[in-house]
Write an enzyme that holds these catalytic residues in place. Structure first.
Site, PDB file in Angstrom:
ATOM      1  N   GLU A 145       0.852  -1.186   0.000  1.00 39.95           N
ATOM      2  CA  GLU A 145       0.000   0.000   0.000  1.00 39.95           C
ATOM      3  C   GLU A 145       0.883   1.230   0.000  1.00 39.95           C
ATOM      4  O   GLU A 145       1.888   1.278   0.721  1.00 39.95           O
ATOM      5  CB  GLU A 145      -0.923   0.032   1.218  1.00 39.95           C
ATOM      6  CG  GLU A 145      -1.789   1.288   1.283  1.00 39.95           C
ATOM      7  CD  GLU A 145      -2.716   1.298   2.494  1.00 39.95           C
ATOM      8  OE1 GLU A 145      -3.230   0.217   2.861  1.00 39.95           O
ATOM      9  OE2 GLU A 145      -2.922   2.390   3.065  1.00 39.95           O
ATOM     10  N   GLU A 150      -2.540  11.552   2.396  1.00 36.11           N
ATOM     11  CA  GLU A 150      -3.575  11.157   3.351  1.00 36.11           C
ATOM     12  C   GLU A 150      -3.671  12.241   4.416  1.00 36.11           C
ATOM     13  O   GLU A 150      -2.660  12.686   4.955  1.00 36.11           O
ATOM     14  CB  GLU A 150      -3.201   9.811   3.981  1.00 36.11           C
ATOM     15  CG  GLU A 150      -4.220   9.262   4.950  1.00 36.11           C
ATOM     16  CD  GLU A 150      -3.802   7.913   5.515  1.00 36.11           C
ATOM     17  OE1 GLU A 150      -4.691   7.098   5.822  1.00 36.11           O
ATOM     18  OE2 GLU A 150      -2.579   7.678   5.654  1.00 36.11           O
TER      19      GLU A 150
END
Length: 253
Positions: A145, A150
């Protein structure tokens, strides 16, 4: 520098030492956000692996994904009541919002000797309980990932690379002026036929360089979503929250 005429190059045998430079190709053009019809050629609604919930307090649906003006994709999280809970990791999670998520139809596999550049301009909130993201995650199993950007309600932007759930690299950077668009770019590039170098940029400046162990040759989903609560804390906002993207593009190296 010696220039070789094209006619000569065309006549050279394949074993010649002449090397022609590789040209980048565009996989998702900036025009993909021009209107809904074009957008749907490149993206699906909700999460690309199927399903409308993941690991936070929002349930995703198409109605909360919008291109109101050409070139700008907006996801909206709306507070709601009475939604059935979601199940993630064996736990039930209360659903307090309806929101938007989209995933690229194409999978992205870093080839030996190659890579990709994922880029765009993002207007993302850093309010507690909001969790917008721009990320890559494994098609087959997990990890790998790469969280290319974010925001988890802390006033910062995070850049993360997971090798396992407990072995990861991350960089948190203060995110000033969240009401404005900021340019985000992530370069993923094979380094040795097995591992992938990940470079994170914000507003043209390199923020971090990570290495994804064994990432080369593994397909990724590309996801853009406005999750809520979960890792960004709770309670979240009591009014609508928006997350907007423009100039989105994916190219090969």
């Amino acid at each position: 520098m010696r220039v070789i005429p094209l006619a000569v190059v065309a006549s050279l045998p394949l074993t010649s030492a002449v090397t022609l430079s590789r040209r980048a190709s565009t996989l998702i053009p900036t025009s993909a956000l021009d209107n809904t019809s074009v957008f749907e050629q490149y993206f699906v609604y909700n999460y690309p692996w199927g399903g409308d919930t993941h690991n936070g307090g929002a349930r995703m649906n198409k109605a909360h994904v919008n291109i109101a003006s050409p070139g700008v994709l907006t996801l909206t999280a709306q507070p709601v009541k009475g939604q059935p809970p979601a199940t993630h990791g064996g736990k039930q999670i209360p659903i307090n919002y309806l929101s938007g998520a989209v995933g690229a139809k194409q999978h992205f596999t870093v080839p030996t000797g190659g890579g990709f550049v994922f880029s765009g301009s993002f207007q993302a909130t850093t309010t507690k309980g909001t969790w917008p993201a721009f990320w890559l995650t494994a098609v087959n199993g997990w990890p790998p990932e790469i969280d290319m950007a974010e925001w988890k309600g802390s006033g910062k932007i995070s850049f993360n690379t997971f090798n396992t759930s407990s072995v990861l690299s991350w960089k948190d950077v203060t995110y000033s002026n969240p009401d404005k668009f900021h340019d985000i770019s992530c370069e993923v590039k094979d380094v040795n036929g097995q591992d992938t170098q990940v470079k994170f940029y914000m507003d043209g400046a390199l923020q971090a360089t990570h290495v994804g162990k064994g990432y080369t040759g593994k397909p990724f989903y590309l996801v853009i979503n406005l999750q809520m609560e979960g890792s960004s804390g709770s309670p979240g906002p009591t009014t609508n929250t928006t997350y907007s993207i423009k100039n989105l593009e994916v190219t090969t190296l």
